[in-house]
Write an enzyme that holds these catalytic residues in place. Sequence first.
Site, PDB file in Angstrom:
ATOM      1  N   GLN A 214       6.631 -10.207  11.284  1.00 46.14           N
ATOM      2  CA  GLN A 214       7.269 -10.089  12.593  1.00 46.14           C
ATOM      3  C   GLN A 214       7.787  -8.671  12.833  1.00 46.14           C
ATOM      4  O   GLN A 214       8.618  -8.172  12.075  1.00 46.14           O
ATOM      5  CB  GLN A 214       8.440 -11.066  12.726  1.00 46.14           C
ATOM      6  CG  GLN A 214       8.021 -12.525  12.658  1.00 46.14           C
ATOM      7  CD  GLN A 214       8.157 -13.108  11.272  1.00 46.14           C
ATOM      8  OE1 GLN A 214       8.104 -12.391  10.278  1.00 46.14           O
ATOM      9  NE2 GLN A 214       8.320 -14.422  11.200  1.00 46.14           N
TER      10      GLN A 214
ATOM     11  N   GLN B 154       2.017  -8.990  14.682  1.00 49.44           N
ATOM     12  CA  GLN B 154       2.721 -10.254  14.862  1.00 49.44           C
ATOM     13  C   GLN B 154       3.988 -10.035  15.688  1.00 49.44           C
ATOM     14  O   GLN B 154       4.774  -9.124  15.409  1.00 49.44           O
ATOM     15  CB  GLN B 154       3.093 -10.867  13.504  1.00 49.44           C
ATOM     16  CG  GLN B 154       3.744 -12.241  13.618  1.00 49.44           C
ATOM     17  CD  GLN B 154       3.902 -12.930  12.273  1.00 49.44           C
ATOM     18  OE1 GLN B 154       3.348 -12.498  11.269  1.00 49.44           O
ATOM     19  NE2 GLN B 154       4.652 -14.020  12.246  1.00 49.44           N
ATOM     20  N   ASP B 155       4.178 -10.861  16.721  1.00 49.00           N
ATOM     21  CA  ASP B 155       5.385 -10.827  17.567  1.00 49.00           C
ATOM     22  C   ASP B 155       5.515  -9.529  18.355  1.00 49.00           C
ATOM     23  O   ASP B 155       6.599  -8.947  18.460  1.00 49.00           O
ATOM     24  CB  ASP B 155       6.655 -11.046  16.732  1.00 49.00           C
ATOM     25  CG  ASP B 155       6.780 -12.472  16.211  1.00 49.00           C
ATOM     26  OD1 ASP B 155       5.832 -13.246  16.401  1.00 49.00           O
ATOM     27  OD2 ASP B 155       7.813 -12.789  15.622  1.00 49.00           O
TER      28      ASP B 155
ATOM     29  N   ASP C  47       1.293 -15.026  17.338  1.00 49.94           N
ATOM     30  CA  ASP C  47       2.442 -15.281  18.224  1.00 49.94           C
ATOM     31  C   ASP C  47       2.838 -14.012  18.968  1.00 49.94           C
ATOM     32  O   ASP C  47       4.023 -13.732  19.155  1.00 49.94           O
ATOM     33  CB  ASP C  47       3.651 -15.780  17.417  1.00 49.94           C
ATOM     34  CG  ASP C  47       3.341 -17.005  16.573  1.00 49.94           C
ATOM     35  OD1 ASP C  47       2.371 -17.709  16.883  1.00 49.94           O
ATOM     36  OD2 ASP C  47       4.077 -17.244  15.599  1.00 49.94           O
TER      37      ASP C  47
END
Length: 519
Positions: A316, A338-339, A360
Amino acid sequence: MATKFGLSVLFISFCSLFSPTLSSITSNEIESWCNKTPYPEPCKYSMKQNQKTFIPNQEFESRRVAIELALQSALTAQSHHQRLWPTLRNDKEKNAWTRCFNFYNKTIDELNLALDSNIKSTNFDTQTWLGAASTYLESCKDTINDLGVSDSMLPLMMSNNVSKLITNSLALYSEPSSVFPPAYHDDFPTWVKEADRKLLQEPSPSPDLVVAQDGSGDYSIIRAALDQAAAKSSGNGRIVIYIKSGVYKEYLEIGQKLENIMLVGDGMTKTIITGNKRNGTGAVDTFHSATVGVDGRGFIARDITFQNTAGPQNHQAVALRSSSDHSVFYRCGFEGYQDTLYVHSKRQLYRECSIYGTIDFIFGDAAAVLQNCMIYVRRPMDSQKNVITAQGRSSPYSNTGIVIHNSQVLAAEDLGSSKTYLGRPWRKYSRTVFLSTYLDSLVDPAGWLEWDGKNFALNTLYYGEYNNTGPGALTSGRVKWPGYKVITSVEEASEFTVANFIGGRSWLPATGVQFSAGL
């Protein structure tokens, strides 16, 4: 140590909220009223804690009572949270404590905003602020988990009653199937002054401050310009900051008090704000890994790229996080893995933007519409699956969700053969819709993915597809979850348009950004 709250500012007594026609009530009347809410037990407990309790006799009064109960519970929970400080054992716990204290502050701010009778607001505005109050509490939980604080600290730092009482307040507005704002007819909201409208509609707004690395501007770093904006801002007029071409290695936090900021760059390939913070370093959680974080209302960015270069192996790592109500991002880039893009809370529009990521990489609990955007899926780590969205709605009464409209989902040059899915449920009532969007062949025929292989939220989520095109848009092989549907009704699809989902006709014309109100 925490600064103590001024209770004289925050406390609103029941007696001041209601007319003299309301009568004192008995325990049975409290039971009867609270039994109509989704969470009656916290309601009964909170009502009985007040020496003077009143039963509302009209719908708007019920809503104010419910919000006041949530506010009082949040103040109590924060007071308990403050008293935890001497018991904390290490820097990790202290870091989590500080983050959660700030989230409590923001929750209380949103609840006070929902109760402020001096603000001309709609029911949908109130739903937005209540939803944000709930989201900040969820962010506290996320932070505790991200920082690896022991499970025993979670119940000490959090109060589930506050979240439940906020849900009760949300539920008093509408049923779960009717959470959309009405269409607006006025071109501009009342808070946008005529001078501001003219400024925002200019093709190239005249800047108040100029940032340039070569010394040709007022400042060489963006942070200095924002500090100057904070010093001169009256909270009313917009401040335009022009950021000339260059790669700016800065971490920016644009706080709640810094409203109506507009950042204008030279183009998404020319003006780049970059960082590499990531979750998992011990001191940084996902929320605070953002290269740029925005809280102040009415934020606009144009012709800029927000970047996080931590890489897929570092999990993240947020490029931009927006908690800004009525925020607009026009012709902007968001690059990460990611993120990448954290659409944290409130109402947001992304128009003609490019978003790059792996897992995500568009996530959060805002009411966010991405329109005419290019979504590029990158190569993740070996054996990982790509997921475009992870929407975080935690209440069926919240007016939030992620809408991808008239956009394109494509493979980045480095994607390879990794499987790609449209979304997965981060929270129980996750809601994501793809409308009239081109889906290339990288999208797996199943379309959507479970959360960590579990059956979590499959009955309660809302995932929809309407009128999409491309080789990845075939719906015959899609998941058979109760919460997934192929939308065939124009009326139902229209609920997720800019006009209806984020009330766009009431505030977007003032930004000068082109948008499509309908399908």
